[in-house]
Design a protein around this motif. Structure first.
Motif, PDB file in Angstrom:
ATOM      1  N   ALA A  54       0.831  -1.206   0.000  1.00 17.99           N
ATOM      2  CA  ALA A  54       0.000   0.000   0.000  1.00 17.99           C
ATOM      3  C   ALA A  54       0.866   1.257   0.000  1.00 17.99           C
ATOM      4  O   ALA A  54       0.701   2.149   0.829  1.00 17.99           O
ATOM      5  N   ILE A  55       1.823   1.286  -0.941  1.00 21.68           N
ATOM      6  CA  ILE A  55       2.725   2.428  -1.070  1.00 21.68           C
ATOM      7  C   ILE A  55       2.740   2.878  -2.526  1.00 21.68           C
ATOM      8  O   ILE A  55       2.250   2.170  -3.409  1.00 21.68           O
ATOM      9  N   ARG A  56       3.317   4.039  -2.759  1.00 16.50           N
ATOM     10  CA  ARG A  56       3.502   4.526  -4.117  1.00 16.50           C
ATOM     11  C   ARG A  56       4.979   4.868  -4.285  1.00 16.50           C
ATOM     12  O   ARG A  56       5.508   5.694  -3.558  1.00 16.50           O
ATOM     13  N   LEU A  57       5.656   4.174  -5.202  1.00 13.55           N
ATOM     14  CA  LEU A  57       7.070   4.417  -5.448  1.00 13.55           C
ATOM     15  C   LEU A  57       7.231   5.544  -6.459  1.00 13.55           C
ATOM     16  O   LEU A  57       6.499   5.612  -7.438  1.00 13.55           O
ATOM     17  N   HIS A  58       8.188   6.395  -6.205  1.00 12.68           N
ATOM     18  CA  HIS A  58       8.493   7.503  -7.099  1.00 12.68           C
ATOM     19  C   HIS A  58       9.505   7.030  -8.142  1.00 12.68           C
ATOM     20  O   HIS A  58      10.297   6.128  -7.889  1.00 12.68           O
ATOM     21  N   SER A  59       9.496   7.668  -9.302  1.00 11.58           N
ATOM     22  CA  SER A  59      10.382   7.236 -10.383  1.00 11.58           C
ATOM     23  C   SER A  59      11.856   7.278  -9.965  1.00 11.58           C
ATOM     24  O   SER A  59      12.633   6.402 -10.338  1.00 11.58           O
ATOM     25  N   ARG A  60      12.250   8.254  -9.159  1.00  5.23           N
ATOM     26  CA  ARG A  60      13.647   8.327  -8.715  1.00  5.23           C
ATOM     27  C   ARG A  60      13.997   7.134  -7.816  1.00  5.23           C
ATOM     28  O   ARG A  60      15.130   6.668  -7.821  1.00  5.23           O
ATOM     29  N   GLU A  61      13.014   6.642  -7.066  1.00 10.16           N
ATOM     30  CA  GLU A  61      13.246   5.452  -6.233  1.00 10.16           C
ATOM     31  C   GLU A  61      13.360   4.210  -7.107  1.00 10.16           C
ATOM     32  O   GLU A  61      14.234   3.364  -6.883  1.00 10.16           O
ATOM     33  N   ILE A  62      12.494   4.100  -8.080  1.00 11.54           N
ATOM     34  CA  ILE A  62      12.489   2.941  -8.967  1.00 11.54           C
ATOM     35  C   ILE A  62      13.826   2.829  -9.695  1.00 11.54           C
ATOM     36  O   ILE A  62      14.356   1.737  -9.876  1.00 11.54           O
ATOM     37  N   ASP A  63      14.384   3.970 -10.069  1.00 11.93           N
ATOM     38  CA  ASP A  63      15.678   3.986 -10.762  1.00 11.93           C
ATOM     39  C   ASP A  63      16.809   3.428  -9.901  1.00 11.93           C
ATOM     40  O   ASP A  63      17.825   2.977 -10.435  1.00 11.93           O
ATOM     41  N   THR A  64      16.656   3.448  -8.577  1.00  6.79           N
ATOM     42  CA  THR A  64      17.721   2.969  -7.679  1.00  6.79           C
ATOM     43  C   THR A  64      17.603   1.486  -7.361  1.00  6.79           C
ATOM     44  O   THR A  64      18.483   0.929  -6.703  1.00  6.79           O
ATOM     45  N   LEU A  65      16.547   0.831  -7.802  1.00  8.00           N
ATOM     46  CA  LEU A  65      16.292  -0.569  -7.440  1.00  8.00           C
ATOM     47  C   LEU A  65      17.124  -1.515  -8.299  1.00  8.00           C
ATOM     48  O   LEU A  65      16.745  -1.867  -9.410  1.00  8.00           O
ATOM     49  N   ARG A  66      18.269  -1.911  -7.765  1.00  7.05           N
ATOM     50  CA  ARG A  66      19.164  -2.807  -8.497  1.00  7.05           C
ATOM     51  C   ARG A  66      19.450  -4.107  -7.744  1.00  7.05           C
ATOM     52  O   ARG A  66      19.995  -5.044  -8.304  1.00  7.05           O
ATOM     53  N   SER A  67      19.102  -4.139  -6.465  1.00  5.45           N
ATOM     54  CA  SER A  67      19.327  -5.344  -5.661  1.00  5.45           C
ATOM     55  C   SER A  67      18.136  -5.547  -4.730  1.00  5.45           C
ATOM     56  O   SER A  67      17.326  -4.634  -4.530  1.00  5.45           O
TER      57      SER A  67
END
Length: 83
Positions: A54-67
């Motif tokens: 029940a969260i909303r991820l921001h595009s800048r956060e999504i860009d950091t998801l590598r692991s």
């Protein structure tokens, strides 16, 4: 939520998305280490994570998801209100 609770939930989402019931995730696992995971699957996982937690991820956060650790960190931040 604890890191182990988030990891367990992520493992379930990854297993379902990748149709791999045997998949075991570790925080150090990188996207490239997870068989069948690609950019299209990442989009689906983002949507599943947003719904599950029940969260909303921001595009800048999504860009950091590598692991897996990156996913845990972002989810924890949202669940504690630090995001």
């Amino acid at each position: 939520m604890t890191e182990s609770e988030i990891t367990a939930a992520l493992t379930g989402l990854f297993r379902e998305l990748l149709d791999n019931p045997e998949l075991e995730l570790k925080p150090a696992d990188q996207d490239r280490d997870i068989a069948g995971f690609d950019s299209a699957k990442k989009v689906h996982l983002v949507l599943a994570v947003e719904e599950r937690f029940a969260i909303r991820l921001h595009s800048r956060e999504i860009d950091t998801l590598r692991s897996v650790a990156d996913w845990i960190k972002v989810i924890q931040a949202h669940c504690t209100g630090a995001a």
